[in-house]
Design a protein around this motif. Structure first.
Motif, mmCIF file in Angstrom:
data_model
loop_
_atom_site.group_PDB
_atom_site.id
_atom_site.type_symbol
_atom_site.label_atom_id
_atom_site.label_comp_id
_atom_site.label_asym_id
_atom_site.label_seq_id
_atom_site.Cartn_x
_atom_site.Cartn_y
_atom_site.Cartn_z
ATOM 1 N N UNK A 1 0.941 -1.310 -0.040
ATOM 2 C CA UNK A 1 -0.096 0.055 -0.170
ATOM 3 C C UNK A 1 1.033 1.285 0.236
ATOM 4 N N UNK A 2 1.920 1.343 0.884
ATOM 5 C CA UNK A 2 2.785 2.177 1.068
ATOM 6 C C UNK A 2 3.706 2.185 1.944
ATOM 7 N N UNK A 3 4.421 3.294 2.419
ATOM 8 C CA UNK A 3 5.767 3.056 3.005
ATOM 9 C C UNK A 3 5.697 4.123 4.375
ATOM 10 N N UNK A 4 6.172 3.579 5.411
ATOM 11 C CA UNK A 4 6.460 4.507 6.941
ATOM 12 C C UNK A 4 7.679 4.425 7.193
ATOM 13 N N UNK A 5 8.231 4.757 8.428
ATOM 14 C CA UNK A 5 9.636 4.377 8.938
ATOM 15 C C UNK A 5 9.257 3.962 10.266
ATOM 16 N N UNK A 6 10.285 3.212 10.984
ATOM 17 C CA UNK A 6 10.436 2.824 12.279
ATOM 18 C C UNK A 6 11.642 2.789 12.812
ATOM 19 N N UNK A 7 11.746 3.428 14.020
ATOM 20 C CA UNK A 7 13.156 3.291 14.637
ATOM 21 C C UNK A 7 13.141 1.821 15.582
ATOM 22 N N UNK A 8 13.770 0.849 15.251
ATOM 23 C CA UNK A 8 13.658 -0.417 15.623
ATOM 24 C C UNK A 8 14.378 -0.448 16.925
ATOM 25 N N UNK A 9 14.275 0.191 18.067
ATOM 26 C CA UNK A 9 15.011 0.101 19.301
ATOM 27 C C UNK A 9 15.560 -1.418 19.672
ATOM 28 N N UNK A 10 16.736 -1.437 19.905
ATOM 29 C CA UNK A 10 17.266 -2.923 20.417
ATOM 30 C C UNK A 10 18.236 -2.894 21.716
ATOM 31 N N UNK A 11 17.953 -3.653 22.621
ATOM 32 C CA UNK A 11 18.843 -3.884 23.750
ATOM 33 C C UNK A 11 19.854 -4.739 23.590
ATOM 34 N N UNK A 12 21.125 -4.083 23.425
ATOM 35 C CA UNK A 12 22.339 -5.088 22.855
ATOM 36 C C UNK A 12 22.577 -6.268 23.507
ATOM 37 N N UNK A 13 22.731 -5.910 24.914
ATOM 38 C CA UNK A 13 23.197 -6.829 25.825
ATOM 39 C C UNK A 13 22.066 -8.138 26.187
ATOM 40 N N UNK A 14 20.974 -7.929 25.668
ATOM 41 C CA UNK A 14 19.935 -8.904 25.474
ATOM 42 C C UNK A 14 19.938 -9.947 24.219
ATOM 43 N N UNK A 15 20.606 -9.477 23.286
ATOM 44 C CA UNK A 15 20.557 -10.168 21.978
ATOM 45 C C UNK A 15 20.936 -11.615 22.014
ATOM 46 N N UNK A 16 22.029 -11.858 22.888
ATOM 47 C CA UNK A 16 22.253 -13.297 22.857
ATOM 48 C C UNK A 16 22.337 -13.887 23.999
ATOM 49 N N UNK A 17 21.552 -15.102 24.441
ATOM 50 C CA UNK A 17 21.318 -15.666 25.611
ATOM 51 C C UNK A 17 22.640 -16.215 26.269
ATOM 52 N N UNK A 18 23.375 -15.554 27.164
ATOM 53 C CA UNK A 18 24.468 -16.376 27.806
ATOM 54 C C UNK A 18 24.326 -17.594 28.507
ATOM 55 N N UNK A 19 23.017 -17.747 28.961
ATOM 56 C CA UNK A 19 22.598 -18.948 29.415
ATOM 57 C C UNK A 19 22.225 -20.187 28.722
ATOM 58 N N UNK A 20 21.990 -19.659 27.474
ATOM 59 C CA UNK A 20 21.596 -20.790 26.441
ATOM 60 C C UNK A 20 22.244 -20.377 25.017
ATOM 61 N N UNK A 21 23.552 -20.387 24.946
ATOM 62 C CA UNK A 21 24.397 -20.139 23.703
ATOM 63 C C UNK A 21 23.903 -20.766 22.470
ATOM 64 N N UNK A 22 23.622 -22.180 22.474
ATOM 65 C CA UNK A 22 23.309 -23.004 21.491
ATOM 66 C C UNK A 22 21.874 -22.535 20.903
ATOM 67 N N UNK A 23 21.056 -21.596 21.619
ATOM 68 C CA UNK A 23 19.785 -21.088 20.934
ATOM 69 C C UNK A 23 20.238 -19.991 20.218
ATOM 70 N N UNK A 24 21.152 -19.094 20.614
ATOM 71 C CA UNK A 24 21.523 -17.836 19.614
ATOM 72 C C UNK A 24 20.864 -16.799 20.109
ATOM 73 N N UNK A 25 20.276 -16.067 19.226
ATOM 74 C CA UNK A 25 19.709 -14.627 19.482
ATOM 75 C C UNK A 25 18.283 -14.779 20.125
ATOM 76 N N UNK A 26 18.103 -13.854 20.849
ATOM 77 C CA UNK A 26 16.625 -13.747 21.651
ATOM 78 C C UNK A 26 16.326 -12.390 21.430
#
Length: 311
Positions: A173-198
């Motif tokens: 239909x059309x276009x808009x913009x989004x600022x996708x805020x991210x909490x960097x220290x929560x991206x990767x699970x230190x307690x479940x490294x095999x799972x990867x990103x969260x």
């Protein structure tokens, strides 16, 4: 004459309205935004007639509070979709025995191959995180690692399932913009490294999707791969890149996303963020920061940051 769609409340009122914005004046529409998007063929003549021959007084843009111009059921997000951004990330994680030039050349070759033979990387966002384009952002107390990622977002016009790349833009239909805020220290699970990103925990907090201010119909965007994405932090340019730097185009993203699941009218497909986020600069969001995001033809959003107050 070009125009855009907005959602707003008049100052002092909580009643949400939809309108068409032309030259700083708002023509109010008696329709829900999702009805407009899904039934645009029925609405377009009425909307354009309301501009040519206003039935009542128009509203000054300064007299309203802008809301997110969309209310999607689903948000599909693309990660690692800008070539320069991915190359910069690779350089920042290079081994000590590697030169920057070597890593850049190697990663560039990988990105070229990925664009020809690979698939986009998708994850899901939550509509509950959508915020108005100029609302204050509360930075959650549980981290000091909140980051910005300004992105072009395509708004789906009709049910879209397993469409080809050639057909994909016919479903926008059309276009808009989004600022996708991210909490960097929560991206990767230190307690479940095999799972990867969260991505659930790293994103999706209240207000983490400042969206809008404008929803611009696709007929006014000649080529979504020729727009400039710019984010300023406290007046300093941090991100400034052409959408031509995308690894997968908007059409490719929509086609691939639709292969696994139906996209619905009003849904958002985020297209990734270019180089220049806070992790790149070694400078993340702080109390008092002001982010100013703009994309060619899509207006400007201004978001002030405040540390969350723990109760």
């Amino acid at each position: 004459m070009s125009y855009s769609l907005i959602r707003f409340t008049r100052l002092g009122s909580e009643t949400e309205q939809t309108g068409v914005l032309v030259d700083g004046r708002i023509h109010s529409l008696q329709a829900h935004i999702n009805d407009l998007v899904q039934n645009w063929a029925d609405w377009q003549e009425t909307v354009e007639q309301s501009i040519a021959e206003p039935a009542g007084d128009t509203i000054d843009l300064d007299d309203v509070r802008l809301l997110s111009p969309v209310q999607p059921q689903q948000i599909i997000q693309a990660g690692a979709n800008y070539r320069t951004h991915v190359i910069d990330l690779a350089v920042s994680h290079k081994e000590e025995n590697q030169s920057e030039e070597e890593v850049r050349e190697q990663t560039a070759r990988m990105m070229d191959k990925r664009s020809q033979e690979g698939l986009p990387y998708f994850f899901i966002g939550l509509p509950s995180a959508i915020a108005a384009p100029n609302d204050e952002l509360s930075l959650p107390y549980y981290s000091q690692s909140h980051d910005w990622e300004l992105e072009l977002a395509a708004v789906i016009s009709k049910r879209t399932h397993r469409v080809s790349v050639d057909e994909a833009l016919e479903h926008v239909f059309g276009y808009t913009m989004v600022n996708d805020i991210t909490t960097r220290d929560l991206v990767f699970r230190k307690d479940m490294p095999a799972i990867g990103s969260d991505w659930y925990r790293a994103k999706n907090a209240p207000g983490f999707f400042p969206t809008g201010p404008l929803l611009v119909p696709s007929k006014f965007i000649a080529d979504p791969q020729q727009l400039t994405v710019t984010l300023k932090l406290n007046g300093q340019v941090m991100q400034q890149e052409s959408t031509a730097d995308m690894i997968f185009t908007v059409a490719q993203l929509i086609s691939h996303a639709s292969w696994n699941m139906p996209l619905l009218p009003g849904d958002l497909v985020l297209t990734g963020s270019p180089a220049g986020n806070g992790a790149h600069w070694g400078r993340l969001l702080r109390d008092g920061d002001v982010m100013e995001g703009s994309i060619t033809s899509l207006g400007t959003q201004t978001v002030a940051c405040r540390d969350e107050v723990r109760v």
